[in-house]
Motif scaffolding. Structure first.
Motif, PDB file in Angstrom:
ATOM      1  N   TRP A   1       0.860  -1.178   0.000  1.00 56.57           N
ATOM      2  CA  TRP A   1       0.000   0.000   0.000  1.00 56.57           C
ATOM      3  C   TRP A   1       0.896   1.228   0.000  1.00 56.57           C
ATOM      4  O   TRP A   1       1.659   1.455   0.937  1.00 56.57           O
ATOM      5  N   GLY A   2       0.812   2.032  -1.053  1.00 53.49           N
ATOM      6  CA  GLY A   2       1.674   3.195  -1.191  1.00 53.49           C
ATOM      7  C   GLY A   2       1.134   4.399  -0.467  1.00 53.49           C
ATOM      8  O   GLY A   2       0.733   5.383  -1.107  1.00 53.49           O
TER       9      GLY A   2
ATOM     10  N   VAL B   1      -1.598  -4.870  -4.703  1.00 57.81           N
ATOM     11  CA  VAL B   1      -1.476  -3.443  -4.427  1.00 57.81           C
ATOM     12  C   VAL B   1      -2.845  -2.934  -4.005  1.00 57.81           C
ATOM     13  O   VAL B   1      -3.879  -3.458  -4.426  1.00 57.81           O
ATOM     14  N   GLU B   2      -2.837  -1.905  -3.154  1.00 53.20           N
ATOM     15  CA  GLU B   2      -4.080  -1.413  -2.578  1.00 53.20           C
ATOM     16  C   GLU B   2      -4.352   0.028  -2.990  1.00 53.20           C
ATOM     17  O   GLU B   2      -3.596   0.928  -2.632  1.00 53.20           O
TER      18      GLU B   2
ATOM     19  N   HIS C   1      -2.515  13.698  -3.579  1.00 50.30           N
ATOM     20  CA  HIS C   1      -2.938  12.840  -4.688  1.00 50.30           C
ATOM     21  C   HIS C   1      -2.004  11.645  -4.719  1.00 50.30           C
ATOM     22  O   HIS C   1      -0.796  11.799  -4.879  1.00 50.30           O
ATOM     23  N   GLN C   2      -2.556  10.453  -4.549  1.00 55.10           N
ATOM     24  CA  GLN C   2      -1.749   9.249  -4.560  1.00 55.10           C
ATOM     25  C   GLN C   2      -1.831   8.574  -5.924  1.00 55.10           C
ATOM     26  O   GLN C   2      -2.872   8.580  -6.583  1.00 55.10           O
ATOM     27  N   TYR C   3      -0.715   7.973  -6.322  1.00 57.86           N
ATOM     28  CA  TYR C   3      -0.627   7.386  -7.657  1.00 57.86           C
ATOM     29  C   TYR C   3      -1.495   6.135  -7.802  1.00 57.86           C
ATOM     30  O   TYR C   3      -1.782   5.712  -8.916  1.00 57.86           O
ATOM     31  N   ASP C   4      -1.888   5.545  -6.684  1.00 62.52           N
ATOM     32  CA  ASP C   4      -2.757   4.360  -6.702  1.00 62.52           C
ATOM     33  C   ASP C   4      -4.192   4.776  -6.393  1.00 62.52           C
ATOM     34  O   ASP C   4      -4.841   4.211  -5.526  1.00 62.52           O
ATOM     35  N   PHE C   5      -4.695   5.752  -7.118  1.00 62.73           N
ATOM     36  CA  PHE C   5      -5.949   6.450  -6.803  1.00 62.73           C
ATOM     37  C   PHE C   5      -7.137   5.517  -6.647  1.00 62.73           C
ATOM     38  O   PHE C   5      -7.896   5.608  -5.691  1.00 62.73           O
TER      39      PHE C   5
ATOM     40  N   THR D   1      -7.071   3.149 -12.030  1.00 65.84           N
ATOM     41  CA  THR D   1      -5.746   3.746 -12.097  1.00 65.84           C
ATOM     42  C   THR D   1      -4.667   2.700 -11.866  1.00 65.84           C
ATOM     43  O   THR D   1      -3.652   2.657 -12.581  1.00 65.84           O
ATOM     44  N   CYS D   2      -4.865   1.846 -10.865  1.00 71.84           N
ATOM     45  CA  CYS D   2      -3.883   0.802 -10.573  1.00 71.84           C
ATOM     46  C   CYS D   2      -3.755  -0.189 -11.726  1.00 71.84           C
ATOM     47  O   CYS D   2      -2.649  -0.633 -12.059  1.00 71.84           O
ATOM     48  N   ILE D   3      -4.869  -0.540 -12.331  1.00 71.80           N
ATOM     49  CA  ILE D   3      -4.826  -1.484 -13.451  1.00 71.80           C
ATOM     50  C   ILE D   3      -4.049  -0.879 -14.619  1.00 71.80           C
ATOM     51  O   ILE D   3      -3.222  -1.551 -15.254  1.00 71.80           O
ATOM     52  N   GLY D   4      -4.283   0.390 -14.910  1.00 74.25           N
ATOM     53  CA  GLY D   4      -3.519   1.058 -15.964  1.00 74.25           C
ATOM     54  C   GLY D   4      -2.033   1.081 -15.647  1.00 74.25           C
ATOM     55  O   GLY D   4      -1.190   0.851 -16.528  1.00 74.25           O
TER      56      GLY D   4
END
Length: 435
Positions: free
Chosen positions: A188-189, A231-232, A241-245, A249-252
């Motif tokens: 988890w980022g 990933v969470e 703003h987190q990159y794993d929104f 977004t995570c799938i992309g």
């Protein structure tokens, strides 16, 4: 020998919906067969070490309210006492799994080498506690967001020494997870994002995060870890703003860095709400791409607007979540982790048991409602009817055609489509029959 923390409390048992006892399962019967599988095997409940045992009851405006015998968590004696209490609670609840961050388990020692040593020591102790118990590790993870070293990110940090520290930390946590037979490993980022674009090279940070995750996958295979890397997603808090929104977004991101076949998603109800989605939306998005891995079950206070991590109590919401999980074939190596904590005023040991008992019953009710809807088939019939036109040869041929040919067909056949009702209210009424 008992710690005495849960003195006077007995093992929680299934008593049925008519029971008025406060600490029994009314709906969670682990042996009940639902759609051909034990309820326990569908739900795969897990207790979160951080909220249940490490959290001291603080919030952004006030300090600790809990006074546990292992607080402050500053030496290995207290760490082991905390583990003793945790396994007593697992026994009382009859849960099959638990989850941890490294910082939940061991005291902060002030150096990487010392922290790694105490992590090895405490996870050896957990392994001993697991012997003779029907309890497993659903997943482990690294806390790379609390300490000040992570204030500008972990794998995305502008300082390469922090990147190195993060990589070394994850290696240690993945080793510990593997040692304990963990079913998954989660990243988890919490700080993988930015506060301002004025000092952020987003392209470089994303590339570094992608490379970091590839290193994790490579190491997983090197040591023979058979669990799933997860990933969470989370949109904000603590970063602006987190990159794993969110799931999409995570799938992309995973596809961009060639990880779509290696990594799945651990989805949290509270995070879905913060991203402006429903929980079932996030589950459906992940399932559509074959990336549904595991879930963190909780809820937010919809009036407060932030991640309050409360125990779930909304059966209709939970039912729709499990409906999409069941449609996707279940959670595989994943499970239902209660990433949920008591309220600051809920001070007593019995409150910790009651929170989990109620949440497990809510999930059981939701699962049974979801299964009943699947067995009835009403929603599937409605979908089949709505998309029936696409089963014709002409419609399928159109997908392999081009714009010119399609326009010619529209002109030749005089196609003038008439809108059809989506019947949303009818379908909402249908769902309410089951929940």
């Amino acid at each position: 020998m008992s710690t005495g923390f849960f003195e006077g409390l007995s093992k929680v048992t299934y008593q049925g919906a008519q029971s008025t006892e406060p600490l029994v399962y009314r709906h969670y019967n682990p042996e009940e067969v639902v759609l051909g599988k034990r309820m326990a095997d569908h739900l795969r409940f897990a207790v979160a070490w951080w909220h249940s045992f490490a959290w001291e009851g603080g919030d952004p405006f006030g300090g600790a309210t809990f006074q546990r015998p292992w607080h402050p968590q500053d030496d290995m004696g207290r760490a082991k006492m905390k583990a003793d209490v945790a396994f007593e609670m697992f026994d009382l609840l009859g849960v099959p799994y638990y989850c941890w961050h490294d910082a939940d388990l061991r005291p902060e020692q002030g150096s990487f080498a010392a922290n790694l040593s105490t992590l090895d020591e405490i996870t050896d102790y957990l392994g001993e506690k697991m012997q003779g118990r029907d309890i497993g590790l659903l997943w482990g993870t690294a806390n790379m967001f609390s300490d000040r070293r992570w204030m500008s990110g972990a794998s995305t940090n502008p300082d390469p020494d922090v990147f190195a520290y993060a990589a070394a930390t994850v290696k240690g946590c993945l080793d510990a997870t593997h040692k304990l037979g963990g079913q998954n490993y989660v990243l988890w980022g919490g700080r993988e994002g930015y506060e301002t674009l004025l000092n952020t090279d987003m392209g470089q940070e994303l590339d570094h995060m992608g490379r970091f995750l590839n290193m994790v996958v490579d190491y997983k295979h090197k040591i023979g870890f058979e669990g799933t890397i997860l990933v969470e997603p989370k949109p904000q808090e603590p970063s602006k703003h987190q990159y794993d929104f969110d799931a999409a977004t995570c799938i992309g991101f995973l596809r961009k860095y060639g990880l779509e076949g290696e990594v799945k998603l651990n989805l949290e109800q509270g995070h879905a709400i913060l991203a402006g989605h429903s929980f079932e939306h996030e589950i459906a998005v992940a399932a559509a791409d074959g990336m549904l891995g595991s879930i963190d079950m909780n809820r937010n206070d919809y009036q407060s607007g932030w991640d309050t991590d409360q125990f779930p109590n909304n059966v209709p919401e939970v039912a729709l979540a499990y409906y999409h999980i069941l449609k996707a074939g279940g959670l595989g190596t994943g499970g239902t982790n209660f990433d949920a904590k008591l309220r600051r005023q809920s001070l007593d040991p019995v409150d910790l048991i009651a929170g989990h008992v109620g949440a497990m019953d809510v999930c059981a009710r939701g699962l049974k409602a979801a299964a009943a809807m699947i067995e009835d088939g009403g929603l599937e019939d409605a979908l089949t009817d709505r998309y029936a036109g696409w089963s014709s040869e002409a419609a399928q041929a159109m997908l392999g055609s081009d714009l010119e040919a399609i326009q010619a067909r529209v002109l030749a056949e005089g196609i003038e489509p008439a809108p059809r009702s989506g019947r949303q209210e009818i379908l909402e009424n249908y769902v309410n029959r089951f929940v």
